[in-house]
Write a protein that holds these residues in place. Structure first.
Motif, mmCIF file in Angstrom:
data_model
loop_
_atom_site.group_PDB
_atom_site.id
_atom_site.type_symbol
_atom_site.label_atom_id
_atom_site.label_comp_id
_atom_site.label_asym_id
_atom_site.label_seq_id
_atom_site.Cartn_x
_atom_site.Cartn_y
_atom_site.Cartn_z
ATOM 1 N N ARG A 64 -4.245 -7.862 1.005
ATOM 2 C CA ARG A 64 -3.332 -7.604 -0.118
ATOM 3 C C ARG A 64 -2.237 -8.667 -0.193
ATOM 4 N N THR A 124 0.828 -1.206 0.000
ATOM 5 C CA THR A 124 0.000 0.000 0.000
ATOM 6 C C THR A 124 0.861 1.254 0.000
ATOM 7 N N ALA A 160 -6.421 -5.084 6.027
ATOM 8 C CA ALA A 160 -6.248 -4.694 4.623
ATOM 9 C C ALA A 160 -4.903 -5.168 4.090
ATOM 10 N N PRO A 216 -11.753 -3.612 6.540
ATOM 11 C CA PRO A 216 -10.501 -3.403 5.813
ATOM 12 C C PRO A 216 -10.545 -2.267 4.802
ATOM 13 N N GLU A 217 -11.626 -1.509 4.776
ATOM 14 C CA GLU A 217 -11.714 -0.425 3.797
ATOM 15 C C GLU A 217 -10.604 0.593 4.046
ATOM 16 N N PRO A 218 -9.891 0.991 3.014
ATOM 17 C CA PRO A 218 -8.751 1.895 3.209
ATOM 18 C C PRO A 218 -9.183 3.308 3.565
ATOM 19 N N THR A 225 3.438 -4.396 3.905
ATOM 20 C CA THR A 225 2.185 -3.668 3.706
ATOM 21 C C THR A 225 2.432 -2.189 3.501
ATOM 22 N N GLN A 257 -6.448 -1.608 9.140
ATOM 23 C CA GLN A 257 -5.298 -1.492 8.253
ATOM 24 C C GLN A 257 -4.474 -2.779 8.253
ATOM 25 N N VAL A 307 -6.260 -2.892 -4.887
ATOM 26 C CA VAL A 307 -5.596 -4.181 -4.726
ATOM 27 C C VAL A 307 -5.325 -4.822 -6.081
#
Length: 380
Positions: A189, A159, A185, A332-334, A288, A182, A346
């Motif tokens: 990924r 990210t 997330a 997990p929404e950024p 990450t 995070q 992603v």
């Protein structure tokens, strides 16, 4: 001490090359290479000595001034030896982002005769192969953080920071108070990265520090794999670290990292929060995010007190399994950030890995000490 003695000698004889060199050398050894540069540069000007030039290049490298290092070597090209001097020219041109120069000089560089330089030669070859792959996947310019992180250490960056991309950060975080979401997330990924590369792991390996065990247990759930304590030599496993720098600070973790320097077939080392200002002793295969300072979600971070001031919060006392379950259950929404960072879905990470997969998971995991051509602001 040596630095005090060298400084006194230089003060007494500021024009003597030996005094300039001794002071510069002492500064490099003490980790204040920025103070060494003027003295060593003047010593090179006066003497043209290759030995002094090499020390100047070392000081430039410590400061991430790869363009200056390459230029200093080019200015004395007639007296350079192939090893290490012309190797250093290729290396610094590459980390300055000058791919054309690096490739041209690399084509002229013979293989070393001495075993001392064979490892460096192999690493340089791998870096250039990764650069060719990364150019197929993206721009590989001075804003392509994912591309250059891959070139330098073979690390896939999951990210980009959603804040300050065009204000000096270029995808790296400065200070970060991490969240469960995070962390999740990042694991989502990681799963996409493994799928895109065709990696079929059979387990998740848990490193001994608490932060890594928590994240490793969550990773096992996300990846649908059994979790086992780390064991040196285990193949086909994903070794999960929260922050490899913190792992290195744990006596058992430091021992594990020694084993992770050498690659094992099917082994992938994933780090969640990688420190870019104080890099860990080994480079992860996947990370990450990159930060200067990070606080884990379950650690005791700063909070607002009852009186309106700032106080230290309490760490989450729950068992590791319960905290890991909170990670898996998180959103997990950024973070949308400031809207100035390029889109980073992603699918983009997966496409990058699909392109570079043949150059990934190759060679040793040497630490990455440079930020390369993509700069970010440091906060002291």
């Amino acid at each position: 001490d040596d630095l005090r003695t060298a400084a006194s000698a230089l003060s007494a004889h500021p024009d003597r090359p030996q005094a300039l060199y001794d002071y510069g050398y002492a500064c490099v050894e003490r980790g204040v290479s920025h103070l060494a540069v003027p003295a060593l540069r003047e010593a090179v000007r006066q003497t043209g000595s290759v030995a002094v030039l090499r020390e100047l290049v070392s000081a430039y490298e410590d400061e991430g001034r790869h363009r200056d290092a390459a230029d200093a070597l080019l200015a004395h090209e007639a007296v350079l030896a192939d090893w290490p001097d012309r190797y250093l020219l290729v290396y610094n041109a590459l980390l300055a982002g000058d791919l054309e120069q690096a490739r041209h000089r690399h084509a002229l560089l013979p293989a070393p005769d001495e075993d001392l330089w064979r490892g460096a030669h192999d690493r340089l070859n791998r870096m250039l192969r990764r650069a060719a792959s990364a150019q197929e996947a993206g721009a590989l310019d001075d804003t392509d953080l994912r591309g250059w992180q891959f070139v330098m250490g073979g690390t896939v960056l999951g990210t980009l920071s959603p804040y300050g991309f065009d204000a000096g950060m270029t995808g790296r975080f400065a200070w970060l108070h991490d969240t469960h979401g995070q962390c999740l997330a990042g694991l989502v990924r990681l799963r996409a990265v493994l799928d895109a590369a065709g990696v079929r792991a059979r387990s998740v390996s848990l490193l001994p520090d608490r932060d890594s065990r928590i994240l490793g247990l969550a990773a096992a759930e996300v990846l649908g794999l059994p979790a086992e304590p780390f064991e040196a030599g285990r193949q086909d496993t994903v070794v999960v670290a929260y922050d490899l720098g913190a792992t290195a600070g744990d006596p058992r973790g430091a021992a594990a990292l020694e084993h992770l320097r050498e690659r094992v077939p099917g082994q992938v080392l994933h780090e969640h929060a990688g420190c870019w200002t104080d890099p860990p002793p080994v480079a992860a295969d996947s990370v990450t995010l990159l930060h200067q300072s990070a606080v884990a979600p379950w650690a005791g971070g700063l909070r607002q007190g009852a009186d309106g001031g700032v106080e230290q919060g309490d760490a989450d006392p729950r068992p590791e399994e319960e905290i890991a379950a909170s990670v898996v259950a998180a959103d997990p929404e950024p973070d949308e950030g400031d809207g100035r960072t390029p889109a980073d879905p992603v699918e983009g990470v997966a496409a990058f890995v699909t392109t570079v997969r043949d150059a990934w998971l190759r060679g040793d995991r040497d630490a990455v000490r440079s930020t390369g051509p993509v700069g970010s602001s440091r906060f002291l």
